[in-house]
Write an enzyme that holds these catalytic residues in place. Structure first.
Site, PDB file in Angstrom:
ATOM      1  N   SER A 143       0.851  -1.201   0.000  1.00 29.29           N
ATOM      2  CA  SER A 143       0.000   0.000   0.000  1.00 29.29           C
ATOM      3  C   SER A 143       0.878   1.238   0.000  1.00 29.29           C
ATOM      4  O   SER A 143       1.998   1.214   0.546  1.00 29.29           O
ATOM      5  CB  SER A 143      -0.874   0.019   1.262  1.00 29.29           C
ATOM      6  OG  SER A 143      -1.533   1.260   1.389  1.00 29.29           O
ATOM      7  N   TYR A 156      -1.627  -0.545  10.308  1.00 29.52           N
ATOM      8  CA  TYR A 156      -1.768  -0.882   8.890  1.00 29.52           C
ATOM      9  C   TYR A 156      -0.506  -0.506   8.118  1.00 29.52           C
ATOM     10  O   TYR A 156       0.045  -1.311   7.360  1.00 29.52           O
ATOM     11  CB  TYR A 156      -2.995  -0.172   8.321  1.00 29.52           C
ATOM     12  CG  TYR A 156      -3.269  -0.464   6.859  1.00 29.52           C
ATOM     13  CD1 TYR A 156      -3.766  -1.698   6.456  1.00 29.52           C
ATOM     14  CD2 TYR A 156      -3.028   0.507   5.873  1.00 29.52           C
ATOM     15  CE1 TYR A 156      -4.011  -1.967   5.118  1.00 29.52           C
ATOM     16  CE2 TYR A 156      -3.280   0.248   4.535  1.00 29.52           C
ATOM     17  CZ  TYR A 156      -3.766  -0.983   4.155  1.00 29.52           C
ATOM     18  OH  TYR A 156      -4.022  -1.254   2.832  1.00 29.52           O
TER      19      TYR A 156
END
Ligand SMILES: NC(=O)c1ccc[n+]([C@@H]2O[C@H](COP(=O)([O-])OP(=O)(O)OC[C@H]3O[C@@H](n4cnc5c(N)ncnc54)[C@H](OP(=O)(O)O)[C@@H]3O)[C@@H](O)[C@H]2O)c1
Length: 252
Positions: A143, A156
């Site tokens: 990501s 995350y």
């Protein structure tokens, strides 16, 4: 021969029941791959199967892949049906946007178990001679949050940073087995994970995030097309890299 073709390749895709993983499944099938589709939700996996190009051979593994002790037997079973594996996309993942004070050890563990450990454990299995085709390519969906700071994303972002750096070491170790290993870092892509995040952070913060994407929010196919490149022989000289596919988000 089209260098982007996936004909005669068997590709295992986690997260194939939704979003980016479903799109990767459909796009890989259009380029001739046969597929092993992995996710927990059997019905959603069957929907993905219904979207595949005609003639695609597809097998399903409906399982929680954080239960790593069962993974090898399930994969061995599917290799017996479809043949040895020459591609892997680790697309299964979870996202949480929460202030740091709401982060807990359990949250970090849950996120790392699926985003990092499950993917690396599958890579370990797929690097074994008995399951691996002559050459293979592993693609991990990381990501932009693994590269650029975002509030509420400590766990995350840490998991995606771990994927990006772990991929480089996997690439160095597995090149001798003729396996290439790369990651892709998307920014915001229009999928259920994004809808959930927008619900969590509210309208104002969501609009702000959309505004930060010079080319707008992405579509799952934008990521799937990058996967096709990394899985195909067109990228046969590419390993250990992180391909940023983010509509310009991290260029600012
Ligand atoms: N969408 C974005 O904006 C965006 C941006 C950057 C990176 N990413 C990354 O891209 C990947 C895919 O995201 P997405 O947007 O497509 O999300 P999604 O639509 O929510 O799909 C997540 C997938 O992960 C699977 N999964 C989750 N936990 C699992 C478990 N324990 N065992 C097996 N499968 C599991 C889900 O399958 P089941 O529900 O069937 O279990 C589902 O197929 C994730 O790694 C995410 O972090 C997404």
């Amino acid at each position: 021969m089209d260098p982007f073709s996936l004909k005669n390749k068997v590709i295992l895709i986690t997260g194939a029941s939704s979003g980016i993983g479903r799109s990767c499944s459909v796009e890989c099938s259009k380029r001739g791959a046969n597929l092993i589709l992995v996710g927990r939700n059997h019905n959603e996996l069957m929907i993905t199967v219904s979207l595949l190009a005609p003639g695609t051979k597809a097998e399903i593994i409906a399982a929680d892949i954080t239960q790593t002790e069962n993974l090898e037997a399930m994969i061995a079973d599917k290799v017996a049906d479809l043949g040895k594996i020459s591609g892997f996309i680790h697309c299964a993942g979870i996202e949480k946007t929460l202030p740091l004070k709401k982060h807990s050890p359990a949250l970090y563990r849950d996120i790392f178990e699926i985003n990092v450990i499950a993917g690396f454990e599958i890579a370990k299995i797929l690097s074994l001679k008995k399951y691996k085709d002559e050459t293979s390519s592993f693609v991990f969906i990381a990501s932009a949050a693994g590269l650029v700071g975002e509030p509420g994303k400590a766990a995350y972002s840490a998991s995606k940073g771990a994927v990006i750096s772990g991929v480089r070491s996997l690439a160095m170790e597995l090149c001798r087995n003729n396996i290439r290993v790369n990651s892709i870092s998307p920014a915001m892509v229009n999928t259920p994970i994004l809808e959930k995040m927008f619900e969590e952070i509210g309208e104002e913060a969501s609009s702000e995030i959309i505004r930060k994407h010079p080319l707008g929010i992405g579509n799952p196919e934008d990521v799937a097309n990058a996967c096709i490149f990394l899985l195909s022989d067109a990228s046969k000289w590419v390993t250990g890299t992180n391909m940023v596919v983010d509509g310009g988000y991290s260029a600012q």
